[in-house]
Design a protein around this motif. Structure first.
Motif, PDB file in Angstrom:
ATOM      1  N   LEU A 169       0.850  -1.185   0.000  1.00 20.22           N
ATOM      2  CA  LEU A 169       0.000   0.000   0.000  1.00 20.22           C
ATOM      3  C   LEU A 169       0.887   1.236   0.000  1.00 20.22           C
ATOM      4  CD1 LEU A 169      -2.471  -1.213   2.781  1.00 20.22           C
ATOM      5  CD2 LEU A 169      -2.829  -1.241   0.295  1.00 20.22           C
ATOM      6  N   ALA A 170       0.542   2.223  -0.817  1.00 25.48           N
ATOM      7  CA  ALA A 170       1.377   3.419  -0.911  1.00 25.48           C
ATOM      8  C   ALA A 170       0.474   4.650  -0.903  1.00 25.48           C
ATOM      9  CB  ALA A 170       2.213   3.367  -2.191  1.00 25.48           C
ATOM     10  N   ASP A 171       0.670   5.517   0.077  1.00 32.67           N
ATOM     11  CA  ASP A 171      -0.165   6.713   0.207  1.00 32.67           C
ATOM     12  C   ASP A 171       0.592   7.933  -0.313  1.00 32.67           C
ATOM     13  OD1 ASP A 171      -2.170   8.482   0.790  1.00 32.67           O
ATOM     14  OD2 ASP A 171      -2.368   7.915   2.897  1.00 32.67           O
ATOM     15  N   GLU A 172       0.310   8.342  -1.520  1.00 30.29           N
ATOM     16  CA  GLU A 172       0.991   9.447  -2.195  1.00 30.29           C
ATOM     17  C   GLU A 172       2.521   9.310  -2.112  1.00 30.29           C
ATOM     18  OE1 GLU A 172      -0.721  13.311  -1.799  1.00 30.29           O
ATOM     19  OE2 GLU A 172      -2.472  12.528  -0.717  1.00 30.29           O
ATOM     20  N   PRO A 173       3.042   8.185  -2.614  1.00 24.93           N
ATOM     21  CA  PRO A 173       4.468   7.897  -2.437  1.00 24.93           C
ATOM     22  C   PRO A 173       5.388   8.882  -3.149  1.00 24.93           C
ATOM     23  CG  PRO A 173       3.509   6.366  -4.023  1.00 24.93           C
ATOM     24  CD  PRO A 173       2.364   7.119  -3.413  1.00 24.93           C
ATOM     25  N   THR A 174       4.860   9.605  -4.142  1.00 25.03           N
ATOM     26  CA  THR A 174       5.708  10.563  -4.865  1.00 25.03           C
ATOM     27  C   THR A 174       5.302  12.003  -4.548  1.00 25.03           C
ATOM     28  OG1 THR A 174       4.240  10.583  -6.793  1.00 25.03           O
ATOM     29  CG2 THR A 174       5.992   8.947  -6.794  1.00 25.03           C
ATOM     30  N   GLY A 175       4.391  12.161  -3.586  1.00 27.11           N
ATOM     31  CA  GLY A 175       3.807  13.473  -3.306  1.00 27.11           C
ATOM     32  C   GLY A 175       4.807  14.540  -2.873  1.00 27.11           C
ATOM     33  N   ASP A 176       5.934  14.099  -2.319  1.00 25.88           N
ATOM     34  CA  ASP A 176       6.894  15.070  -1.808  1.00 25.88           C
ATOM     35  C   ASP A 176       8.191  15.068  -2.616  1.00 25.88           C
ATOM     36  OD1 ASP A 176       6.702  16.918   0.442  1.00 25.88           O
ATOM     37  OD2 ASP A 176       8.605  16.027   1.094  1.00 25.88           O
ATOM     38  N   LEU A 177       8.148  14.445  -3.795  1.00 26.43           N
ATOM     39  CA  LEU A 177       9.388  14.272  -4.561  1.00 26.43           C
ATOM     40  C   LEU A 177       9.420  15.122  -5.830  1.00 26.43           C
ATOM     41  CD1 LEU A 177       9.716  10.366  -4.351  1.00 26.43           C
ATOM     42  CD2 LEU A 177      10.856  12.085  -2.927  1.00 26.43           C
ATOM     43  N   ASP A 178      10.630  15.475  -6.255  1.00 23.24           N
ATOM     44  CA  ASP A 178      10.771  16.142  -7.550  1.00 23.24           C
ATOM     45  C   ASP A 178      10.506  15.128  -8.665  1.00 23.24           C
ATOM     46  OD1 ASP A 178      13.350  14.799  -8.450  1.00 23.24           O
ATOM     47  OD2 ASP A 178      14.024  15.687  -6.565  1.00 23.24           O
ATOM     48  N   ARG A 179      10.331  15.624  -9.883  1.00 21.50           N
ATOM     49  CA  ARG A 179       9.964  14.776 -11.037  1.00 21.50           C
ATOM     50  C   ARG A 179      10.879  13.568 -11.204  1.00 21.50           C
ATOM     51  NH1 ARG A 179       5.776  13.250 -13.130  1.00 21.50           N
ATOM     52  NH2 ARG A 179       4.240  14.876 -12.940  1.00 21.50           N
ATOM     53  N   GLU A 180      12.188  13.838 -11.129  1.00 22.51           N
ATOM     54  CA  GLU A 180      13.132  12.753 -11.421  1.00 22.51           C
ATOM     55  C   GLU A 180      13.075  11.667 -10.342  1.00 22.51           C
ATOM     56  OE1 GLU A 180      17.063  14.221 -12.342  1.00 22.51           O
ATOM     57  OE2 GLU A 180      17.877  12.186 -12.004  1.00 22.51           O
ATOM     58  N   SER A 181      13.014  12.084  -9.078  1.00 24.91           N
ATOM     59  CA  SER A 181      12.928  11.092  -7.995  1.00 24.91           C
ATOM     60  C   SER A 181      11.599  10.354  -8.053  1.00 24.91           C
ATOM     61  CB  SER A 181      13.053  11.767  -6.630  1.00 24.91           C
ATOM     62  OG  SER A 181      14.246  12.496  -6.545  1.00 24.91           O
ATOM     63  N   ALA A 182      10.537  11.099  -8.407  1.00 22.67           N
ATOM     64  CA  ALA A 182       9.216  10.465  -8.537  1.00 22.67           C
ATOM     65  C   ALA A 182       9.253   9.400  -9.616  1.00 22.67           C
ATOM     66  CB  ALA A 182       8.154  11.520  -8.855  1.00 22.67           C
ATOM     67  N   GLU A 183       9.942   9.728 -10.699  1.00 22.32           N
ATOM     68  CA  GLU A 183      10.091   8.792 -11.822  1.00 22.32           C
ATOM     69  C   GLU A 183      10.817   7.516 -11.369  1.00 22.32           C
ATOM     70  OE1 GLU A 183       8.740   9.276 -14.697  1.00 22.32           O
ATOM     71  OE2 GLU A 183       9.645   7.567 -15.751  1.00 22.32           O
ATOM     72  N   GLN A 184      11.868   7.680 -10.602  1.00 21.20           N
ATOM     73  CA  GLN A 184      12.619   6.518 -10.101  1.00 21.20           C
ATOM     74  C   GLN A 184      11.748   5.646  -9.200  1.00 21.20           C
ATOM     75  OE1 GLN A 184      16.108   7.980  -8.124  1.00 21.20           O
ATOM     76  NE2 GLN A 184      17.270   8.208 -10.018  1.00 21.20           N
TER      77      GLN A 184
END
Ligand code: ADP
Ligand code: MG
Length: 230
Positions: A169-184
């Motif tokens: 389960l992941a609750d907004e796992p990329t919500g606090d990340l920049d584009r590149e980190s979100a992509e990773q």
């Protein structure tokens, strides 16, 4: 229940009472999620996304309705049985990582294994392979402060999968990340799903992120309003 269905919710309802005031963030929700599915949940703030995720993960208990995971009637479990079930079934990823700041990456990932009957060497094998999988084999001794946000989230993912959970389960796992980190992070979730068959339920506000799932559901005021099939 068909073998393909991992999660079955029927009339799932959660009501909170604060004094005289009652709110029902989730109302009569019916939902089936297949084994191996990658599901995204979207919806405005306050629509009940986190409430649903917390019920699916046994962090919270429904007021009424039923929840079956892998055939187990989770809604009937006592508080202590639920905690034990959660520890062996669920991996949870939070928006703000929730790593323990005084522990190293290695120690953070090792934590959930300390509840298991594993010796130090067995734990080491699992922790090392989880950190390897998330691309942080060279960061064992770093504390969260010494890592970037994207790296912290990848440690948190390693911690979530080190127990080989049936459900991630992941609750907004990329919500606090920049584009590149979100992509990773998304590439990693993709790989967990496609290569390891990991079932994933992910909350996100970002349509581009949601588009990487198999199916996107929209919650509004505690109800499923539409199903977006790409
Ligand atoms: N533990 C709680 N006690 C009281 N109200 C809560 C609790 N958890 C959530 N709520 C309320 O339930 C509603 C839905 O919250 P939540 O599921 O967190 O929404 P979302 O994640 O979609 O933003 C909100 O109005 C929130 O204030
Ligand atoms: Mg939320």
């Amino acid at each position: 229940m068909s073998d393909d269905v991992l999660i079955r919710c029927r009339s799932l309802t959660r009501t909170y009472r604060r004094g005289e005031v009652e709110i029902t963030p989730l109302k009569d929700l019916d939902l089936d999620i297949d084994r191996g599915e990658f599901l995204a949940l979207m919806g405005p703030s306050g629509s009940g996304k986190t409430t649903l995720l917390n019920l699916l993960g046994g962090i919270d208990r429904p007021t009424s309705g039923s929840l079956h995971v892998d055939g187990e009637a989770v809604h009937t479990l006592s508080r202590s049985a639920l905690a034990a079930w959660r520890a062996r079934t669920i991996g949870y990823i939070f928006q703000l990582y929730n790593l323990v700041p005084v522990l190293t990456a290695y120690e953070n990932v090792e934590l959930p294994l300390l509840l298991r009957p594993l010796n130090r060497r067995q734990r080491h094998e699992r922790v090392a392979s989880a950190l390897d999988l998330v691309g942080l084999a060279d960061r064992h001794d770093h504390t969260p402060r010494q890592l970037s946000g994207g790296q912290e989230q990848r440690v948190a993912i390693a911690r979530a999968i080190v127990t080989e959970p049936r459900l991630l389960l992941a609750d907004e796992p990329t919500g606090d990340l920049d584009r590149e980190s979100a992509e990773q992070v998304m590439n990693l979730l993709d790989r967990l799903n496609t290569e390891l068959g990991q079932t994933i339920v992910m909350v996100t506000h970002d349509v581009k992120i949601a588009a990487r799932s198999h199916r996107t559901l929209l919650l509004e005021k505690g109800k499923l309003v539409t199903e977006v099939v790409p």
